[in-house]
Design an enzyme around this catalytic site. Structure first.
Site, PDB file in Angstrom:
ATOM      1  N   GLY A  92      40.979  32.322  40.211  1.00 59.29           N
ATOM      2  CA  GLY A  92      41.958  32.459  41.281  1.00 59.29           C
ATOM      3  C   GLY A  92      43.370  32.005  40.955  1.00 59.29           C
ATOM      4  O   GLY A  92      44.089  31.544  41.842  1.00 59.29           O
TER       5      GLY A  92
ATOM      6  N   LEU B  77      34.786  48.816  44.725  1.00 64.06           N
ATOM      7  CA  LEU B  77      34.856  48.854  46.184  1.00 64.06           C
ATOM      8  C   LEU B  77      34.057  50.026  46.744  1.00 64.06           C
ATOM      9  O   LEU B  77      34.106  51.124  46.193  1.00 64.06           O
ATOM     10  CB  LEU B  77      36.309  48.987  46.648  1.00 64.06           C
ATOM     11  CG  LEU B  77      37.248  47.816  46.418  1.00 64.06           C
ATOM     12  CD1 LEU B  77      38.548  48.044  47.181  1.00 64.06           C
ATOM     13  CD2 LEU B  77      36.637  46.487  46.816  1.00 64.06           C
TER      14      LEU B  77
ATOM     15  N   ASN C 218      45.783  33.977  40.191  1.00 72.45           N
ATOM     16  CA  ASN C 218      46.661  34.913  40.914  1.00 72.45           C
ATOM     17  C   ASN C 218      46.725  34.546  42.395  1.00 72.45           C
ATOM     18  O   ASN C 218      47.786  34.620  43.013  1.00 72.45           O
ATOM     19  CB  ASN C 218      46.182  36.356  40.735  1.00 72.45           C
ATOM     20  CG  ASN C 218      46.649  36.942  39.417  1.00 72.45           C
ATOM     21  OD1 ASN C 218      47.832  37.205  39.236  1.00 72.45           O
ATOM     22  ND2 ASN C 218      45.735  37.124  38.489  1.00 72.45           N
TER      23      ASN C 218
ATOM     24  N   HIS D 269      46.233  44.608  37.521  1.00 73.71           N
ATOM     25  CA  HIS D 269      45.485  44.883  36.283  1.00 73.71           C
ATOM     26  C   HIS D 269      46.292  44.359  35.103  1.00 73.71           C
ATOM     27  O   HIS D 269      47.499  44.614  35.016  1.00 73.71           O
ATOM     28  CB  HIS D 269      45.230  46.388  36.137  1.00 73.71           C
ATOM     29  CG  HIS D 269      44.424  46.705  34.918  1.00 73.71           C
ATOM     30  ND1 HIS D 269      43.057  46.518  34.865  1.00 73.71           N
ATOM     31  CD2 HIS D 269      44.790  47.134  33.696  1.00 73.71           C
ATOM     32  CE1 HIS D 269      42.623  46.834  33.666  1.00 73.71           C
ATOM     33  NE2 HIS D 269      43.655  47.211  32.929  1.00 73.71           N
TER      34      HIS D 269
ATOM     35  N   GLU E 264      40.020  56.035  44.948  1.00 72.78           N
ATOM     36  CA  GLU E 264      38.576  56.150  44.709  1.00 72.78           C
ATOM     37  C   GLU E 264      38.194  55.814  43.264  1.00 72.78           C
ATOM     38  O   GLU E 264      37.054  55.477  42.986  1.00 72.78           O
ATOM     39  CB  GLU E 264      38.077  57.575  45.039  1.00 72.78           C
ATOM     40  CG  GLU E 264      38.307  58.014  46.477  1.00 72.78           C
ATOM     41  CD  GLU E 264      39.781  58.312  46.779  1.00 72.78           C
ATOM     42  OE1 GLU E 264      40.529  58.675  45.838  1.00 72.78           O
ATOM     43  OE2 GLU E 264      40.185  58.141  47.937  1.00 72.78           O
TER      44      GLU E 264
HETATM   45  C1  GRF Z   1      43.498  38.522  35.915  1.00 72.63           C
HETATM   46  O1  GRF Z   1      43.786  38.771  34.563  1.00 72.63           O
HETATM   47  C2  GRF Z   1      43.586  39.810  36.672  1.00 72.63           C
HETATM   48  O2  GRF Z   1      44.605  40.658  36.261  1.00 72.63           O
HETATM   49  C3  GRF Z   1      42.278  40.395  36.334  1.00 72.63           C
HETATM   50  O3  GRF Z   1      41.367  39.312  36.387  1.00 72.63           O
HETATM   51  C4  GRF Z   1      42.055  38.123  36.104  1.00 72.63           C
HETATM   52  C5  GRF Z   1      41.849  37.189  37.256  1.00 72.63           C
HETATM   53  O4  GRF Z   1      42.294  35.923  37.030  1.00 72.63           O
HETATM   54  N1  GRF Z   1      41.973  41.570  37.064  1.00 72.63           N
HETATM   55  P1  GRF Z   1      42.387  34.874  38.226  1.00 72.63           P
HETATM   56  O5  GRF Z   1      41.038  34.789  38.902  1.00 72.63           O
HETATM   57  O6  GRF Z   1      43.460  35.324  39.176  1.00 72.63           O
HETATM   58  O7  GRF Z   1      42.741  33.580  37.567  1.00 72.63           O
END
Ligand code: GRF
Length: 197
Positions: free
Chosen positions: A12, A94, A14, A110, A148
């Site tokens: 987490g 999803l 992000n 991504h 999708e």
């Molecule tokens: C990030 O690299 C995001 O882009 C990818 O998974 C990772 C998640 O990291 N899809 P976090 O859980 O936010 O630390």
């Protein structure tokens, strides 16, 4: 106030960048209403709790089949009444019903410059391993709307990051997060919340 639900599977970071940006006012007019994890005990849930955001776990292993898991996931999202759903490291495909119901209201981050190193099988460290194996000199992150397909929705924003001599997948992953993901995702949410997109 834009009501935002964030879906997570792991650490987490992000999510933390989003929480910090809301607290510091970099993301304006936004309320984080719920964090949904598909993994029990995900550290992201602790981050949510510390920030006073409701956390909910909907894990596939708790359900008899995929259909009932997907129903529960949709219910967990519906209950939050979100205007925007942010996939922040959410390792779940999803359900189509969810994608259709919230079309144009789901975004994903991504860790590459789409269309490179994306699609089925490209998640986590695998993305950076593939970038290094191909020998690219520039990579980065992409925020896109979810449709999708896997990583096929319209691109909203991208940020480039240089690969450096001697990078390992772990080192590159960290740089992409610091320089691109944690910057880009809060920016896009702020733009959506303030009618700039
Ligand atoms: C990030 O690299 C995001 O882009 C990818 O998974 C990772 C998640 O990291 N899809 P976090 O859980 O936010 O630390």
């Amino acid at each position: 106030m834009l009501r935002v639900a964030v879906c997570v599977s792991g650490g987490g970071t992000n999510l933390q960048a989003i929480i910090d940006a809301v607290e510091s006012g970099k993301i304006r007019n936004t309320q984080l209403v719920r964090v949904i994890s598909n993994k029990h005990g995900a550290y992201a849930l602790e981050r949510a709790a510390k920030a006073g955001i409701e956390g909910v776990t909907v894990a596939k292993k708790d359900f008899a089949d995929t259909e009932s898991f997907q129903k529960a996931l949709l219910a967990a999202i519906d209950e939050a009444k979100p205007d925007l759903i942010v996939l922040a490291g959410f390792l779940v495909v999803l359900p189509q019903e969810l994608v259709a119901k919230y079309k144009g209201k789901i975004i994903n981050i991504h860790p590459s410059l789409i269309p490179s190193f994306c699609g089925d099988g490209f998640y986590g460290l695998k993305v950076h391993e593939a970038a290094l194996a191909r020998g690219v000199k520039v990579t980065g992150a992409t925020v896109h709307f979810v449709d999708e397909g896997t990583d096929t929705g319209p691109i909203i924003a991208q940020k480039a990051v240089y690969v450096q001599e001697g990078d390992t997948p772990e080192v590159l992953q960290r740089r992409v997060m610091e320089e691109a993901e944690w910057v880009l995702l809060p920016q896009v949410i702020d733009q959506i919340a303030n009618g700039q997109l």
